[in-house]
Design a protein around this motif. Structure first.
Motif, short mmCIF file in Angstrom:
data_model
loop_
_atom_site.label_atom_id
_atom_site.label_comp_id
_atom_site.label_asym_id
_atom_site.label_seq_id
_atom_site.Cartn_x
_atom_site.Cartn_y
_atom_site.Cartn_z
N ALA A 107 -41.20 -25.10 9.34
CA ALA A 107 -39.90 -24.99 9.63
C ALA A 107 -39.06 -26.09 9.28
O ALA A 107 -39.41 -27.27 9.61
CB ALA A 107 -39.68 -24.66 11.03
N CYS A 108 -37.95 -25.82 8.18
CA CYS A 108 -37.15 -26.94 7.85
C CYS A 108 -35.91 -26.56 8.25
O CYS A 108 -35.42 -25.48 8.43
CB CYS A 108 -37.49 -27.21 6.69
SG CYS A 108 -37.18 -25.96 5.43
N SER A 109 -34.95 -27.47 7.57
CA SER A 109 -33.41 -27.28 7.72
C SER A 109 -32.57 -28.25 7.22
O SER A 109 -33.02 -29.42 6.87
CB SER A 109 -32.79 -27.31 9.11
OG SER A 109 -31.52 -26.69 9.52
N PHE A 132 -46.51 -20.10 5.27
CA PHE A 132 -45.13 -19.75 4.85
C PHE A 132 -44.28 -20.80 5.13
O PHE A 132 -44.41 -21.67 6.06
CB PHE A 132 -44.73 -18.26 5.29
CG PHE A 132 -44.66 -18.22 6.64
CD1 PHE A 132 -43.51 -18.28 7.47
CD2 PHE A 132 -46.06 -17.62 7.48
CE1 PHE A 132 -43.52 -18.18 8.78
CE2 PHE A 132 -45.86 -17.52 8.84
CZ PHE A 132 -44.76 -17.54 9.65
N VAL A 133 -42.93 -20.55 4.82
CA VAL A 133 -41.91 -21.73 5.06
C VAL A 133 -40.50 -20.62 5.68
O VAL A 133 -40.06 -19.79 5.10
CB VAL A 133 -41.35 -22.49 4.02
CG1 VAL A 133 -40.30 -23.54 4.17
CG2 VAL A 133 -42.76 -23.05 3.40
N ILE A 134 -40.17 -21.20 6.60
CA ILE A 134 -38.75 -20.90 7.11
C ILE A 134 -37.74 -21.87 7.10
O ILE A 134 -38.14 -22.99 7.26
CB ILE A 134 -38.66 -20.09 8.57
CG1 ILE A 134 -39.10 -21.27 9.72
CG2 ILE A 134 -39.72 -18.88 8.63
CD1 ILE A 134 -39.02 -20.56 10.99
N SER A 135 -36.47 -21.54 7.14
CA SER A 135 -35.53 -22.71 7.11
C SER A 135 -34.32 -22.02 7.98
O SER A 135 -34.03 -20.84 7.95
CB SER A 135 -34.75 -22.86 5.66
OG SER A 135 -33.51 -23.72 5.88
N CYS A 136 -33.82 -23.07 8.54
CA CYS A 136 -32.74 -23.09 9.44
C CYS A 136 -31.14 -23.07 8.98
O CYS A 136 -30.13 -23.25 9.73
CB CYS A 136 -32.80 -23.51 10.57
SG CYS A 136 -34.25 -23.33 11.84
N GLY A 137 -31.19 -23.18 7.71
CA GLY A 137 -29.95 -23.12 6.94
C GLY A 137 -29.45 -24.40 6.35
O GLY A 137 -30.30 -25.52 6.32
N ASP A 138 -28.30 -24.13 5.67
CA ASP A 138 -27.99 -25.39 4.61
C ASP A 138 -28.68 -25.67 3.58
O ASP A 138 -29.23 -26.72 3.63
CB ASP A 138 -27.39 -26.60 5.51
CG ASP A 138 -26.05 -26.29 6.14
OD1 ASP A 138 -25.59 -25.45 6.14
OD2 ASP A 138 -25.46 -27.46 6.97
N ILE A 139 -29.21 -24.72 3.04
CA ILE A 139 -30.01 -24.69 1.91
C ILE A 139 -29.41 -25.33 0.83
O ILE A 139 -29.89 -26.14 -0.17
CB ILE A 139 -30.51 -23.29 1.34
CG1 ILE A 139 -31.17 -22.79 2.52
CG2 ILE A 139 -31.30 -23.44 0.02
CD1 ILE A 139 -31.64 -21.08 2.28
N VAL A 267 -36.79 -21.41 20.11
CA VAL A 267 -35.60 -21.38 19.32
C VAL A 267 -35.36 -22.52 18.39
O VAL A 267 -35.26 -23.63 18.88
CB VAL A 267 -34.48 -21.18 20.27
CG1 VAL A 267 -33.19 -21.04 19.23
CG2 VAL A 267 -34.43 -19.97 21.16
N LEU A 268 -35.36 -22.29 17.10
CA LEU A 268 -35.44 -23.54 16.02
C LEU A 268 -34.13 -23.54 15.73
O LEU A 268 -33.31 -22.58 15.11
CB LEU A 268 -36.45 -23.12 14.97
CG LEU A 268 -37.90 -23.11 15.41
CD1 LEU A 268 -38.65 -22.72 14.22
CD2 LEU A 268 -38.50 -24.55 15.89
N GLY A 269 -33.33 -24.67 15.43
CA GLY A 269 -32.09 -25.05 14.90
C GLY A 269 -32.01 -25.99 14.01
O GLY A 269 -33.00 -26.85 13.92
N GLY A 270 -31.01 -26.24 13.47
CA GLY A 270 -30.50 -27.46 12.53
C GLY A 270 -29.29 -28.02 12.74
O GLY A 270 -28.98 -28.42 13.74
N MET A 316 -35.45 -37.85 7.83
CA MET A 316 -35.74 -36.90 7.27
C MET A 316 -37.00 -36.18 7.45
O MET A 316 -37.98 -36.75 7.40
CB MET A 316 -35.44 -36.94 5.84
CG MET A 316 -34.04 -37.15 5.41
SD MET A 316 -33.71 -37.30 3.69
CE MET A 316 -34.73 -38.82 3.61
N GLY A 317 -37.23 -34.69 7.68
CA GLY A 317 -38.59 -34.25 8.03
C GLY A 317 -38.45 -32.91 8.18
O GLY A 317 -37.62 -32.01 7.99
N PHE A 318 -39.45 -32.17 8.80
CA PHE A 318 -39.71 -30.72 9.20
C PHE A 318 -40.70 -30.63 10.18
O PHE A 318 -41.31 -31.75 10.76
CB PHE A 318 -40.06 -30.16 7.80
CG PHE A 318 -41.43 -30.79 7.02
CD1 PHE A 318 -42.61 -30.32 7.50
CD2 PHE A 318 -41.43 -31.90 6.10
CE1 PHE A 318 -43.81 -30.75 7.03
CE2 PHE A 318 -42.44 -32.22 5.46
CZ PHE A 318 -43.66 -31.74 6.10
#
Length: 354
Positions: A107-109, A132-139, A267-270, A316-318
């Motif tokens: 999980a990254c953001s 797999f990879v998920i992102s919390c946005g601001d790609i 709940v994961l956020g960024g 910076m990280g994930f």
């Protein structure tokens, strides 16, 4: 319309985005979709590892009435097996079918602005070999710009996670229509099941009050789900003590009651460009992820909040997250591999510091 609201305007032409092959989740739990318009062919070979494979003719990838490339569906995947896809003159790209349990994802953001950091973060993710990879946005930093989607996402991020299915919740920098279109989605919010876990990607840049489509969709998904675990991804957390933006109180007022009522675990956020983890709040663990490629935040953290537990600024990280039948284990690290935090949540909602 009268019931929905979003920031920004419907700009950006998906037909002008050069989209390198991206593996995403399909409607069925044993399917993936491959989306692309580069290379410029509707043919792709798909098969199980060490077999000759079958040439597929992809459908046109049409979202919101616009043809933006091609879509091939890889169906009836068997758990535990490795498959591949291949374009003419390109290398084989291997990927694993969804697992039933004991899987690991990243999980990254906040990928955003710095090309060097985006590439380094994506390479660090790939080195972990997640499922797999998920992102919390601001790609992207400017999601209304086709050039930003090309440079930030398709040139730097996507090639480095080739073969890893990807899903994301939109951030405030991700524009409006292009986000859904480049990911092959009809809506900016969506859900999928992987093994024993329901993943829900929410759009908190749009409307989510009880009278809206997204709220009703979310409640229906949660109410009917029978998975062991429920994990939510969104951009702005309802509980966060980092000074960049602090908590999103609208999410807290409108969506948190659903999280608590239907037994969401994590709940994961960024959005904050810093790491923050709460205490368990009414059965739910909230984690704000560090930024992957943007500038990290500083400032004075509000440690007086009764939900405050831990934070880490300037990195910076994930998160590398492993899911089993017994626990969700979360290991947060920098792009360079240094530890930031490590903990586990069991099915009773107890948290163990690792």
């Amino acid at each position: 319309n009268d019931n929905e609201f979003h920031w920004g305007f419907n700009t950006g032409d998906i037909t002008k985005v050069e989209r390198k092959p991206l593996l995403v989740f399909a409607e069925e739990a044993n399917e993936y979709k491959l989306l692309w318009n580069t290379p410029a062919t509707n043919k792709v070979v798909f098969g199980e590892k060490d077999t000759a494979g079958t040439e597929l003719t992809a459908e046109e990838d049409t979202v919101d009435g616009k043809t933006s490339g091609y879509c091939a569906t890889f169906a009836d995947l068997e758990p535990g097996k490795t498959y591949y896809y291949k374009f003419p003159n390109d290398d084989y790209v291997y990927f694993n079918a969804p697992k039933a349990t004991d899987f690991t994802f990243v999980a990254c953001s906040d990928h955003q602005t710095d090309n060097t950091n985006i590439k380094a973060g994506a390479m660090a993710i790939a080195e972990k070999n997640p499922d797999f990879v998920i992102s919390c946005g601001d790609i992207c930093n400017d999601g209304y710009s086709t050039g930003d989607w090309k440079s930030c996402f398709f040139d730097l991020f996507v090639p480095n996670i080739a073969g890893l299915p990807f899903a994301a919740a939109p951030g405030n920098h991700d524009g409006w229509n292009l986000f859904a279109e480049v990911l092959g989605q009809e809506n900016r919010y969506h859900s999928f099941v992987y093994g024993n876990t329901r993943f829900i990607m929410l759009d908190v840049e749009a409307a989510y009050t009880p009278d809206t489509q997204q709220y009703k969709w979310l409640e229906e998904i949660l109410k009917n789900d029978t998975s062991t675990w429920k994990i939510i991804s969104l951009h702005e957390s309802p509980y966060c003590c980092v000074p960049t933006h602090y908590s999103n109180l609208l999410v807290r007022d409108n969506l948190v009651p659903l999280f608590e009522k239907y037994g969401v675990n994590l709940v994961l956020g960024g959005h904050m460009h810093a790491y923050d983890r709460t205490k368990i709040v009414n059965g739910v663990q909230y984690v704000t992820l560090p930024c992957l490629g943007a500038s990290p935040s500083g400032g004075t953290v509000n440690t007086d909040e009764d939900f405050y537990h831990k934070h880490d600024l300037g990195k910076m990280g994930f998160a590398l997250i492993t899911v089993s039948e017994e626990a969700i284990s979360v290991n947060v690290q920098t792009n360079a591999g240094a530890a930031i935090d490590s903990f586990s949540i069991d099915t009773a909602g107890n948290v163990t510091e690792n």
